[in-house]
Design a protein around this motif. Structure first.
Motif, PDB file in Angstrom:
ATOM      1  N   ASP A   1       7.122   3.232  -5.714  1.00  0.00           N
ATOM      2  CA  ASP A   1       6.251   2.654  -6.498  1.00  0.00           C
ATOM      3  C   ASP A   1       6.912   2.587  -7.949  1.00  0.00           C
ATOM      4  O   ASP A   1       7.567   3.443  -8.423  1.00  0.00           O
ATOM      5  N   PRO A   2       6.832   1.483  -8.541  1.00  0.00           N
ATOM      6  CA  PRO A   2       7.344   1.366 -10.021  1.00  0.00           C
ATOM      7  C   PRO A   2       6.960   2.070 -10.855  1.00  0.00           C
ATOM      8  O   PRO A   2       7.705   2.602 -12.018  1.00  0.00           O
ATOM      9  N   ALA A   3       5.736   2.568 -10.821  1.00  0.00           N
ATOM     10  CA  ALA A   3       4.972   3.322 -12.095  1.00  0.00           C
ATOM     11  C   ALA A   3       5.274   4.866 -11.622  1.00  0.00           C
ATOM     12  O   ALA A   3       5.045   5.730 -12.577  1.00  0.00           O
TER      13      ALA A   3
ATOM     14  N   ARG B   1       7.668   9.138  -7.111  1.00  0.00           N
ATOM     15  CA  ARG B   1       7.116  10.009  -6.074  1.00  0.00           C
ATOM     16  C   ARG B   1       6.519   9.442  -5.213  1.00  0.00           C
ATOM     17  O   ARG B   1       6.346   9.772  -3.868  1.00  0.00           O
ATOM     18  N   VAL B   2       5.749   8.290  -5.217  1.00  0.00           N
ATOM     19  CA  VAL B   2       4.957   7.672  -4.467  1.00  0.00           C
ATOM     20  C   VAL B   2       6.016   6.716  -3.470  1.00  0.00           C
ATOM     21  O   VAL B   2       6.471   5.871  -4.118  1.00  0.00           O
ATOM     22  N   VAL B   3       5.574   6.587  -2.514  1.00  0.00           N
ATOM     23  CA  VAL B   3       6.303   5.643  -1.391  1.00  0.00           C
ATOM     24  C   VAL B   3       5.225   4.639  -1.089  1.00  0.00           C
ATOM     25  O   VAL B   3       3.957   4.812  -0.642  1.00  0.00           O
ATOM     26  N   ARG B   4       5.644   3.279  -1.253  1.00  0.00           N
ATOM     27  CA  ARG B   4       4.647   2.277  -0.707  1.00  0.00           C
ATOM     28  C   ARG B   4       5.547   1.605   0.538  1.00  0.00           C
ATOM     29  O   ARG B   4       6.894   1.677   0.624  1.00  0.00           O
ATOM     30  N   VAL B   5       4.529   0.657   1.041  1.00  0.00           N
ATOM     31  CA  VAL B   5       5.103   0.224   2.475  1.00  0.00           C
ATOM     32  C   VAL B   5       5.101  -1.509   2.572  1.00  0.00           C
ATOM     33  O   VAL B   5       3.754  -1.668   2.055  1.00  0.00           O
TER      34      VAL B   5
ATOM     35  N   PRO C   1       0.925  -1.261   0.025  1.00  0.00           N
ATOM     36  CA  PRO C   1       0.021   0.133  -0.102  1.00  0.00           C
ATOM     37  C   PRO C   1       0.859   1.228  -0.007  1.00  0.00           C
ATOM     38  O   PRO C   1       2.140   1.160   0.343  1.00  0.00           O
ATOM     39  N   ARG C   2       0.415   2.329  -0.530  1.00  0.00           N
ATOM     40  CA  ARG C   2       0.833   3.696  -0.383  1.00  0.00           C
ATOM     41  C   ARG C   2       0.662   4.228   1.068  1.00  0.00           C
ATOM     42  O   ARG C   2      -0.301   3.626   1.821  1.00  0.00           O
ATOM     43  N   MET C   3       1.365   5.166   1.442  1.00  0.00           N
ATOM     44  CA  MET C   3       1.325   5.667   2.783  1.00  0.00           C
ATOM     45  C   MET C   3      -0.097   6.143   2.911  1.00  0.00           C
ATOM     46  O   MET C   3      -0.924   6.121   3.855  1.00  0.00           O
ATOM     47  N   ALA C   4      -0.586   6.955   2.028  1.00  0.00           N
ATOM     48  CA  ALA C   4      -1.894   7.639   2.066  1.00  0.00           C
ATOM     49  C   ALA C   4      -3.178   6.367   2.029  1.00  0.00           C
ATOM     50  O   ALA C   4      -4.052   6.599   2.642  1.00  0.00           O
TER      51      ALA C   4
END
Length: 129
Positions: A69-71, A74-78, A35-38
């Protein structure tokens, strides 16, 4: 239940807060798609900063890691680490043991009745009606 679970966790030498334990369960719920942090903030119904604090603590303990995030970098996943999965298994075991301790005085019939009552409550529209 919380007190009994805390007792079993202490025996396993696990030092996780209830909020950290919940975050681990939520991350595991996403399976192979971290999941993303959001996403975590929305699922936990907390502000994003609270998730950052939880992830920081769990990352320090080696239970989770942040990955780009591979796509969209700027998006961080956990995602859970091997340590995180093992911790989650230990937490589940502590919760099961705590539930067994609490339910031990009840007969099988009483447990069935309690299960039915709890299911009826859960099946309602939820806690935020």
């Amino acid at each position: 239940m919380h007190r009994a679970q805390k007792h079993h966790m202490a025996q396993l030498d696990l030092a996780f807060t209830p909020a950290q334990s919940r975050l681990l369960r939520v991350v595991a719920h996403y399976g192979d798609a971290p999941p993303r942090m959001a996403d975590l903030a929305a699922r936990l119904e907390v502000v994003p900063r609270a998730v950052t604090t939880l992830v920081d603590a769990l990352e320090e303990q080696g239970a989770v890691r942040r990955v780009p995030d591979p796509a969209n970098r700027r998006v961080v996943r956990v995602e859970l680490t091997g340590t995180g999965r093992a911790t989650l298994d230990a937490l589940r075991s502590a919760r099961r043991s705590a539930a067994e301790d609490i339910l031990a005085p009840l007969s099988a019939e009483q447990r069935d009745t309690l299960g039915g009552l709890l299911a009826a409550l859960v099946d309602r529209e939820g806690p935020h009606r």
